[in-house]
Design a protein around this motif. Sequence first.
Motif, PDB file in Angstrom:
ATOM      1  N   CYS A 122      37.657 100.021  -5.956  1.00  0.00           N
ATOM      2  CA  CYS A 122      36.911 100.984  -6.771  1.00  0.00           C
ATOM      3  C   CYS A 122      35.403 100.772  -6.604  1.00  0.00           C
ATOM      4  O   CYS A 122      34.938  99.638  -6.499  1.00  0.00           O
ATOM      5  N   GLY A 179      46.202 104.453  -9.148  1.00  0.00           N
ATOM      6  CA  GLY A 179      46.545 103.786 -10.395  1.00  0.00           C
ATOM      7  C   GLY A 179      47.610 104.539 -11.165  1.00  0.00           C
ATOM      8  O   GLY A 179      48.566 103.941 -11.688  1.00  0.00           O
ATOM      9  N   LYS A 202      46.269  96.869 -11.405  1.00  0.00           N
ATOM     10  CA  LYS A 202      44.871  96.684 -11.792  1.00  0.00           C
ATOM     11  C   LYS A 202      44.070  95.964 -10.712  1.00  0.00           C
ATOM     12  O   LYS A 202      42.983  96.401 -10.332  1.00  0.00           O
ATOM     13  N   TRP A 259      51.776  97.688 -12.281  1.00  0.00           N
ATOM     14  CA  TRP A 259      50.458  97.523 -12.917  1.00  0.00           C
ATOM     15  C   TRP A 259      49.494  97.043 -11.836  1.00  0.00           C
ATOM     16  O   TRP A 259      49.357  95.848 -11.575  1.00  0.00           O
ATOM     17  N   GLY A 313      41.729  98.088  -8.360  1.00  0.00           N
ATOM     18  CA  GLY A 313      40.364  97.790  -8.786  1.00  0.00           C
ATOM     19  C   GLY A 313      39.484  97.246  -7.683  1.00  0.00           C
ATOM     20  O   GLY A 313      38.276  97.529  -7.640  1.00  0.00           O
TER      21      GLY A 313
END
Length: 321
Positions: A140, A122, A133, A131, A137
């Motif tokens: 994660c 990130g 995300k 970006w 994500g």
Amino acid sequence: MSYKILFIDPLAPSRMESLRALAFEGFTLDTTTGRDEATQLAAVRDADFLISGDLPITRAMLEAGTRLKGVHKWGVGIDNFDLDAARDHGVRVMRTTGSNAIPVAETALALIMATSRGILAGHQGMQRGEWLKGAVGVNCFMLTGKTVGLVGLGAIAKSLARILTGFGCRILYTKPTPIPVEEARALGVEHVDLDTLLRESDIVSLHCALTPQTRGLIATPQLRAMKKTAILINVARGGVVVEADLVAALRDGTIRAAGVDVFETEPTDPANPLLHLPNCVCTPHIGAAAADNFAKTVTRMFTNIACVARGEEVAPLDLVV
């Protein structure tokens, strides 16, 4: 009588000043850096004690140091000390057992979080103006509730176990001799064999000493025994893991990720593939580094050395030879 302590590793100027401020009366410190091998051996001949962290204490040094009374590890792992040569020459070998346990345990936790939470990916994406995300994500995972396997259960692994209880983790450990049941219950750890630990753990964290028995302990067969979603953390010694096998496992998805603070050769080559894999977070053997732990550790080293100089007993846990 004055005794001379020679520091083998290079030291930052600020560290040298702090060492001199902490030095005991009757001891002089030689913190000169950048010596070649011949000059270093000449310096050893004039020393009463040697202190080293990463650089080796060799038979040649111990033979040259006719005044040597003791050598001290800055930390715990003494795989870079020639213990047989120390015994042959009657030189005491000391270390500060447990002094770096909390910093190394916290480093293991940091590597766990960095690899499981996409911290590095990130950050690097944002540096590139991306970006990520969604892309980061999706990969994660939470630490809470996971099974963590500790290979070795010394002071560092016990410190990490105490931290992990706050995350509600199931904590497995393996070592040749299990700890007493009461202590295991208090720590919240469960003894299993290595095969079981590898098979059941979401995170495998290495905390064993480097010995002939543990060199190459984690290689292709062990990596293939782990879950494909598992993370390997190494804050022990580089030689415990076969690096080429780990690189292959990270590339082909045998395991999900790794956090590595120690390497087979240090400093490691900048071309080492581990440094360039997107699913590997690497740090330069900084596990034990903690500015707020420095004075305590150094004072303990100097205390051990002073005991030997006075002919007194060193704390049993700190005396190796």
